[in-house]
Design a protein around this motif. Sequence first.
Motif, PDB file in Angstrom:
ATOM      1  N   ALA A 269     -19.452  -0.934  -5.140  1.00 16.50           N
ATOM      2  CA  ALA A 269     -18.461  -1.917  -4.160  1.00 16.50           C
ATOM      3  C   ALA A 269     -17.689  -2.987  -5.047  1.00 16.50           C
ATOM      4  CB  ALA A 269     -19.553  -2.687  -3.166  1.00 16.50           C
ATOM      5  N   ARG A 270     -18.212  -3.502  -6.222  1.00 19.34           N
ATOM      6  CA  ARG A 270     -17.707  -4.320  -6.886  1.00 19.34           C
ATOM      7  C   ARG A 270     -16.634  -3.693  -7.944  1.00 19.34           C
ATOM      8  NH1 ARG A 270     -21.349  -8.215 -10.659  1.00 19.34           N
ATOM      9  NH2 ARG A 270     -18.939  -8.921 -11.010  1.00 19.34           N
ATOM     10  N   MET A 271     -16.901  -2.661  -8.419  1.00 15.36           N
ATOM     11  CA  MET A 271     -15.868  -1.693  -9.112  1.00 15.36           C
ATOM     12  C   MET A 271     -14.780  -1.588  -8.051  1.00 15.36           C
ATOM     13  SD  MET A 271     -17.713   1.472 -10.606  1.00 15.36           S
ATOM     14  CE  MET A 271     -19.387   1.428 -11.367  1.00 15.36           C
ATOM     15  N   ARG A 272     -14.822  -1.065  -6.927  1.00 17.49           N
ATOM     16  CA  ARG A 272     -13.627  -1.197  -5.989  1.00 17.49           C
ATOM     17  C   ARG A 272     -12.875  -2.208  -5.709  1.00 17.49           C
ATOM     18  NH1 ARG A 272     -14.416   3.847  -1.785  1.00 17.49           N
ATOM     19  NH2 ARG A 272     -12.496   3.201  -1.339  1.00 17.49           N
ATOM     20  N   GLU A 273     -13.679  -3.272  -5.503  1.00 18.56           N
ATOM     21  CA  GLU A 273     -12.899  -4.588  -5.236  1.00 18.56           C
ATOM     22  C   GLU A 273     -11.998  -5.009  -6.456  1.00 18.56           C
ATOM     23  OE1 GLU A 273     -15.949  -7.768  -4.973  1.00 18.56           O
ATOM     24  OE2 GLU A 273     -16.514  -6.933  -3.002  1.00 18.56           O
ATOM     25  N   GLY A 274     -12.505  -4.772  -7.704  1.00 22.30           N
ATOM     26  CA  GLY A 274     -11.513  -5.013  -8.853  1.00 22.30           C
ATOM     27  C   GLY A 274     -10.185  -4.268  -8.971  1.00 22.30           C
ATOM     28  N   PHE A 275     -10.346  -3.034  -8.500  1.00 23.03           N
ATOM     29  CA  PHE A 275      -9.296  -1.960  -8.474  1.00 23.03           C
ATOM     30  C   PHE A 275      -8.597  -2.370  -7.339  1.00 23.03           C
ATOM     31  CE2 PHE A 275     -12.406   1.130 -10.755  1.00 23.03           C
ATOM     32  CZ  PHE A 275     -11.929   0.681 -12.144  1.00 23.03           C
ATOM     33  N   ALA A 276      -8.850  -2.826  -6.310  1.00 22.11           N
ATOM     34  CA  ALA A 276      -8.122  -3.040  -4.948  1.00 22.11           C
ATOM     35  C   ALA A 276      -7.321  -4.280  -5.366  1.00 22.11           C
ATOM     36  CB  ALA A 276      -9.229  -3.124  -3.831  1.00 22.11           C
ATOM     37  N   LEU A 277      -7.960  -5.349  -6.133  1.00 21.51           N
ATOM     38  CA  LEU A 277      -7.448  -6.563  -6.384  1.00 21.51           C
ATOM     39  C   LEU A 277      -5.940  -6.115  -7.044  1.00 21.51           C
ATOM     40  CD1 LEU A 277      -6.881  -9.410  -6.606  1.00 21.51           C
ATOM     41  CD2 LEU A 277      -8.504  -9.636  -8.442  1.00 21.51           C
ATOM     42  N   LEU A 278      -6.172  -5.236  -8.243  1.00 18.19           N
ATOM     43  CA  LEU A 278      -4.887  -4.693  -8.903  1.00 18.19           C
ATOM     44  C   LEU A 278      -4.071  -4.153  -8.362  1.00 18.19           C
ATOM     45  CD1 LEU A 278      -4.227  -5.128 -11.881  1.00 18.19           C
ATOM     46  CD2 LEU A 278      -4.912  -2.467 -12.398  1.00 18.19           C
ATOM     47  N   ARG A 279      -4.348  -3.095  -7.414  1.00 19.35           N
ATOM     48  CA  ARG A 279      -3.562  -2.590  -6.346  1.00 19.35           C
ATOM     49  C   ARG A 279      -2.667  -3.545  -5.618  1.00 19.35           C
ATOM     50  NH1 ARG A 279      -6.761  -0.238  -2.636  1.00 19.35           N
ATOM     51  NH2 ARG A 279      -6.325  -2.028  -1.157  1.00 19.35           N
ATOM     52  N   GLU A 280      -3.317  -4.724  -5.018  1.00 19.38           N
ATOM     53  CA  GLU A 280      -2.502  -5.465  -4.278  1.00 19.38           C
ATOM     54  C   GLU A 280      -1.662  -6.281  -5.068  1.00 19.38           C
ATOM     55  OE1 GLU A 280      -2.404  -5.361  -1.005  1.00 19.38           O
ATOM     56  OE2 GLU A 280      -3.644  -3.530  -1.221  1.00 19.38           O
ATOM     57  N   LEU A 281      -2.137  -6.589  -6.323  1.00 18.46           N
ATOM     58  CA  LEU A 281      -0.999  -7.477  -7.318  1.00 18.46           C
ATOM     59  C   LEU A 281       0.144  -6.676  -7.334  1.00 18.46           C
ATOM     60  CD1 LEU A 281      -3.561  -8.795  -9.779  1.00 18.46           C
ATOM     61  CD2 LEU A 281      -2.078 -10.298  -8.528  1.00 18.46           C
ATOM     62  N   ALA A 282       0.030  -5.382  -7.828  1.00 12.98           N
ATOM     63  CA  ALA A 282       1.180  -4.380  -8.219  1.00 12.98           C
ATOM     64  C   ALA A 282       2.037  -4.434  -6.885  1.00 12.98           C
ATOM     65  CB  ALA A 282       0.686  -2.915  -8.515  1.00 12.98           C
ATOM     66  N   ARG A 283       1.528  -4.325  -5.821  1.00 12.16           N
ATOM     67  CA  ARG A 283       2.372  -4.083  -4.670  1.00 12.16           C
ATOM     68  C   ARG A 283       3.061  -5.525  -4.267  1.00 12.16           C
ATOM     69  NH1 ARG A 283      -1.077  -2.381   0.583  1.00 12.16           N
ATOM     70  NH2 ARG A 283      -1.177  -0.674  -0.787  1.00 12.16           N
ATOM     71  N   ALA A 284       2.653  -6.579  -4.691  1.00  9.19           N
ATOM     72  CA  ALA A 284       3.215  -7.941  -4.387  1.00  9.19           C
ATOM     73  C   ALA A 284       4.168  -8.156  -5.234  1.00  9.19           C
ATOM     74  CB  ALA A 284       2.259  -8.981  -4.656  1.00  9.19           C
ATOM     75  N   HIS A 285       4.090  -7.201  -6.733  1.00  6.91           N
ATOM     76  CA  HIS A 285       5.231  -7.377  -7.657  1.00  6.91           C
ATOM     77  C   HIS A 285       6.129  -6.134  -7.649  1.00  6.91           C
ATOM     78  CE1 HIS A 285       3.754 -11.298  -9.020  1.00  6.91           C
ATOM     79  NE2 HIS A 285       2.728 -10.715  -8.865  1.00  6.91           N
ATOM     80  N   ALA A 286       6.469  -5.236  -6.666  1.00  8.53           N
ATOM     81  CA  ALA A 286       7.053  -4.133  -6.387  1.00  8.53           C
ATOM     82  C   ALA A 286       6.761  -3.243  -7.588  1.00  8.53           C
ATOM     83  CB  ALA A 286       8.691  -4.695  -6.328  1.00  8.53           C
TER      84      ALA A 286
END
Length: 223
Positions: free
Chosen positions: A172-189
């Motif tokens: 679950a913690r692994m996926r949290e970190g990866f999900a955070l990176l995904r959302e950062l990427a999305r926020a910066h196009a």
Amino acid sequence: MSGSVADNLARVRERVAKACASAGRPEASVTLVAVSKLKPAALIREAYAAGQRDFGENYAQELRDKAVELADLDGLRWHAIGALQTNKVKYVARVAHAFHALDRPEIAAELSKRREGASPLPCYVEVNLGAEDTKHGLAPEALGDFLVQVRALPNLQPVGLMALPPPTDDVARMREGFALLRELARAHALTALSMGTTHDFEQAIQEGATVVRVGTAIFGERP
């Protein structure tokens, strides 16, 4: 892990395919980069013979030397995945298909200068998700200003983000970190995500990785 490079590669590809299917994604949406750092060119040739084309190297001079030694392999794509010193940028700029550890303006500027006359170099900006002193990468809040600088440079193409989240065996913690990176990427196009290694690439795929960097599961333990 045991077996030939070809057998190991087949097993990793099968795991990638299953992870993609579980996430409802086409297998072609993930690029497998075989991390060959500190491994002999002969093993890269074995992986190439088994159909692998994307290889990752951490050290600029090792990348330079292997690119020369393996220049006869058509279609081989080198990914520079380690932190760079300014005086080593020239080696990456000459041969890399992509650079996965951009986190300093001076490195971006030097890459842009050294890449002149070639196609723009796709770059992944490295993010330090856990504010770990032992890791390179930008703090998430510094991404915006840094991307403005990189996007203003010729010869570079910022395509996505890269991170090595804090190590954990908690899925679950692994996926949290990866999900955070995904959302950062999305926020910066940004659309590409270089994340996931032998230890956690399946979880990374579940959270949207477009590139996974797998070494040990293909080539075995490093010296």
